[in-house]
Scaffold this motif. Sequence first.
Motif, PDB file in Angstrom:
ATOM      1  N   ALA A 104    -126.226  75.183  47.279  1.00 17.99           N
ATOM      2  CA  ALA A 104    -124.784  74.916  47.222  1.00 17.99           C
ATOM      3  C   ALA A 104    -124.304  74.800  45.778  1.00 17.99           C
ATOM      4  N   VAL A 105    -125.144  74.233  44.899  1.00 20.21           N
ATOM      5  CA  VAL A 105    -124.690  74.080  43.509  1.00 20.21           C
ATOM      6  C   VAL A 105    -125.046  75.301  42.665  1.00 20.21           C
ATOM      7  N   GLY A 106    -125.551  76.369  43.284  1.00 23.31           N
ATOM      8  CA  GLY A 106    -125.677  77.621  42.550  1.00 23.31           C
ATOM      9  C   GLY A 106    -127.062  78.191  42.359  1.00 23.31           C
ATOM     10  N   ASP A 142    -126.802  86.410  46.049  1.00 24.46           N
ATOM     11  CA  ASP A 142    -126.929  85.852  44.702  1.00 24.46           C
ATOM     12  C   ASP A 142    -125.595  85.794  43.972  1.00 24.46           C
ATOM     13  N   ALA A 143    -124.704  86.751  44.279  1.00 27.04           N
ATOM     14  CA  ALA A 143    -123.364  86.720  43.679  1.00 27.04           C
ATOM     15  C   ALA A 143    -122.589  85.529  44.236  1.00 27.04           C
ATOM     16  N   LEU A 144    -122.771  85.247  45.531  1.00 30.82           N
ATOM     17  CA  LEU A 144    -122.126  84.067  46.137  1.00 30.82           C
ATOM     18  C   LEU A 144    -122.632  82.798  45.462  1.00 30.82           C
ATOM     19  N   ALA A 145    -123.940  82.756  45.179  1.00 33.50           N
ATOM     20  CA  ALA A 145    -124.519  81.590  44.503  1.00 33.50           C
ATOM     21  C   ALA A 145    -123.851  81.378  43.151  1.00 33.50           C
ATOM     22  N   ALA A 146    -123.616  82.468  42.433  1.00 27.77           N
ATOM     23  CA  ALA A 146    -122.969  82.370  41.122  1.00 27.77           C
ATOM     24  C   ALA A 146    -121.534  81.875  41.267  1.00 27.77           C
ATOM     25  N   VAL A 147    -120.813  82.344  42.306  1.00 26.69           N
ATOM     26  CA  VAL A 147    -119.438  81.892  42.530  1.00 26.69           C
ATOM     27  C   VAL A 147    -119.422  80.402  42.848  1.00 26.69           C
ATOM     28  N   ARG A 148    -120.348  79.971  43.732  1.00 25.05           N
ATOM     29  CA  ARG A 148    -120.438  78.537  44.071  1.00 25.05           C
ATOM     30  C   ARG A 148    -120.687  77.720  42.816  1.00 25.05           C
ATOM     31  N   ASN A 149    -121.584  78.221  41.994  1.00 27.26           N
ATOM     32  CA  ASN A 149    -121.958  77.503  40.783  1.00 27.26           C
ATOM     33  C   ASN A 149    -120.775  77.314  39.845  1.00 27.26           C
ATOM     34  N   TYR A 192    -128.725  75.576  36.837  1.00 28.17           N
ATOM     35  CA  TYR A 192    -128.656  76.922  37.423  1.00 28.17           C
ATOM     36  C   TYR A 192    -127.646  77.806  36.708  1.00 28.17           C
ATOM     37  N   ALA A 193    -126.757  77.177  35.903  1.00 32.62           N
ATOM     38  CA  ALA A 193    -125.799  77.979  35.137  1.00 32.62           C
ATOM     39  C   ALA A 193    -126.422  78.426  33.813  1.00 32.62           C
ATOM     40  N   GLY A 194    -127.630  77.936  33.518  1.00 30.97           N
ATOM     41  CA  GLY A 194    -128.326  78.346  32.301  1.00 30.97           C
ATOM     42  C   GLY A 194    -127.819  77.659  31.048  1.00 30.97           C
ATOM     43  N   VAL A 195    -127.259  76.455  31.210  1.00 33.05           N
ATOM     44  CA  VAL A 195    -126.751  75.716  30.047  1.00 33.05           C
ATOM     45  C   VAL A 195    -127.929  75.017  29.359  1.00 33.05           C
ATOM     46  N   GLU A 198    -126.612  70.438  25.843  1.00 35.42           N
ATOM     47  CA  GLU A 198    -125.244  70.456  26.344  1.00 35.42           C
ATOM     48  C   GLU A 198    -125.167  69.855  27.745  1.00 35.42           C
ATOM     49  N   ARG A 199    -126.228  70.065  28.532  1.00 35.05           N
ATOM     50  CA  ARG A 199    -126.266  69.483  29.883  1.00 35.05           C
ATOM     51  C   ARG A 199    -126.144  67.962  29.793  1.00 35.05           C
ATOM     52  N   HIS A 200    -126.931  67.368  28.887  1.00 32.57           N
ATOM     53  CA  HIS A 200    -126.909  65.902  28.751  1.00 32.57           C
ATOM     54  C   HIS A 200    -125.506  65.437  28.390  1.00 32.57           C
ATOM     55  N   THR A 201    -124.893  66.080  27.381  1.00 28.57           N
ATOM     56  CA  THR A 201    -123.568  65.675  26.921  1.00 28.57           C
ATOM     57  C   THR A 201    -122.562  65.740  28.061  1.00 28.57           C
ATOM     58  N   ARG A 202    -122.578  66.877  28.773  1.00 30.50           N
ATOM     59  CA  ARG A 202    -121.555  67.049  29.811  1.00 30.50           C
ATOM     60  C   ARG A 202    -121.791  66.121  30.995  1.00 30.50           C
ATOM     61  N   ALA A 203    -123.077  65.839  31.307  1.00 30.51           N
ATOM     62  CA  ALA A 203    -123.367  64.937  32.418  1.00 30.51           C
ATOM     63  C   ALA A 203    -122.858  63.533  32.109  1.00 30.51           C
TER      64      ALA A 203
END
Lengths: 410, 245
Positions: free
Chosen positions: A323-325, B79-86, B114-117, B121-126
Amino acid sequence: MNFAALTRVALRALSVNKLRSALTMLGIIIGVAAVIVMIAVGAGAQARVEAQIRALGSNLLMVLSGARTQGGVRLGVGSNLTLSEDDAIAINREIAEALAAPALRGGAQVVWGNSNWATQIYGTTPEYLGVREWTLESGRVFESAEMSGAGKVCVVGQTVVRELFGGADPLGQVIRIKRVPFTVIGVLGTKGQSMIGTDQDDIILVPIATARSRVLGTASLAKQRAVSTIWVKVAEGYDTKRVEEQVRALLRQRHRLQPGAEDDFSLRNLAELMAAQEASSRVLALLLAAVASVSLVVGGIGIMNIMLVSVTERTREIGLRMAVGARTRDILGQFLVEAVTLSLIGGLIGVLLGVGAALAVARFAGWQVLLSGEAVALAVAFALAIGVFFGFYPARRAARLNPVEALRFE
Amino acid sequence: MAEPLIRVRGLEKVYRVGDNRVVALAGVSLEVGRGEFVAIMGPSGSGKSTFMNLIGCLDRPTAGEYWLDGQAIAALPADALAAVRNRHVGFVFQSFNLLARTSAAENVELPLVYAGVTARERHTRAREMLARVGLADRAGHLPQQLSGGQQQRVAIARALVTRPSLILADEPTGALDSRTSLEIMALFQALNRQGMTVVIVTHEPDVARFAHRALRFLDGRVVADEHTAAPADAERLLVGDAVPA
């Protein structure tokens, strides 16, 4: 997700059920350890056979004098000395790829100073060393004058050096063989045990004529120039089978045997005998490794079983990740890495255990083992392949879950 | 007129159960604009969950068209749907669906993984998102150390972290007591005021009164589309609750 991140996720997932992970690994641990021990034991046995072959001398033929029948009683090989020194000379002359050495053999008590020792006396020619691929540790072999003049010189083996001389330098010493004084002119290198366990270093070489007239023989034998054995070495790279036939044909011709008549000597191809034994030990080693790999495969099935359970247990987690991608390959990778982590950690522990067990076998059972880096690498690679193979099906099952159903799974 | 965030035309979903065809969604056409706060209501089996799965790109329709943010979704591969959900959708579930034995901050980071960040940056944004839902001091806590309301806040932070265009919440207060429910609804209203489009699936009218618009489903169809100019304000109710009259 990159590989390091996947490994971290896998390690965390595995640490949740520590006992379960450990038990699952156990299958791989035992499998890898068994493969390593079995390969080590098999390679050790093979190395022993190879060492024996090297000790005997490679590509060796042995011609033995024939049997004699006396009043209906057959007296066995060597009872009738049908071979002669001239046969050996003929072989050396006629067959280029063969090196022949005649031998007369017998036991005798040997005395030096106030010590004595019973050993084997070998009457032979200098070619004998070449035939047996035997080196001299010091001194020299017989010269042609000593050969033709029945010189009272000898070359002693390592066991004789130890037992008779007590480690003193034997060169130039005079020993008595059956009360005949002999001067030691050479010392043989170490040869070790023969295939049947006899000590090959317990030997004294003397010129064949001397052996016949002074030590072993009788006057009648001296006239015949008869010998009990002719050793033949086939030069490297030639077919022993073909040389064997050449030797047989030559001897039959020299002994004037009619076509169809039985040989009055027997020919043994030691190289072939050894090769057969080597082949059987190799088959044994292979068989041991194969049986051990079965346990690895069983370990792999254990991994597959636990991974299937894990996928079912974590259906909701898989749904959430989707769900989260998470893409198909993210989920596939996650569970595949988890399975491979299980098998690889198990494999590494198995290597430690296997090496330890192999050393213990060598130490306590006294078996010769041979640990090789290739065997260890092979076992680890096999464990890795098992992880990938048996982890793939559960991982694909996880990756193919429908996210809606996975999220609703209770 | 600007392109609406959600546009569906003749959306149908038919399940096969053995030999039976079960029509979960029988041709739904509607639009949801940017910045709307929509409640989807209806009894169980009315098709509201199926509709939410479809607009959340978790499932594909049997027939019909769907554009999210101008992008045609209906025919995209998995997989394209997964990217849209993400990138475009943030989910909030009734049972929170946080990963156990994983800290609040790491749970919030998950979509970014899963967005490849990058990790930094993940820590900062979380941390930023946890602060936004009022849990800046709980980043290192595990889900089992948090109350239900706090867990749902972590889930909301996780939904927000990829800066989606749409928040989809499925019965987000179903597992919470009434006061905590109010707090969560206040949070959704605050996010909506900042411009976020929020769609909440619920069967509780009590929850729906905080939305500007209510879509009622029955037997796979939309039977009512009601707009409210002045929905209830959860923040004010909370304050009113705290100071009894």
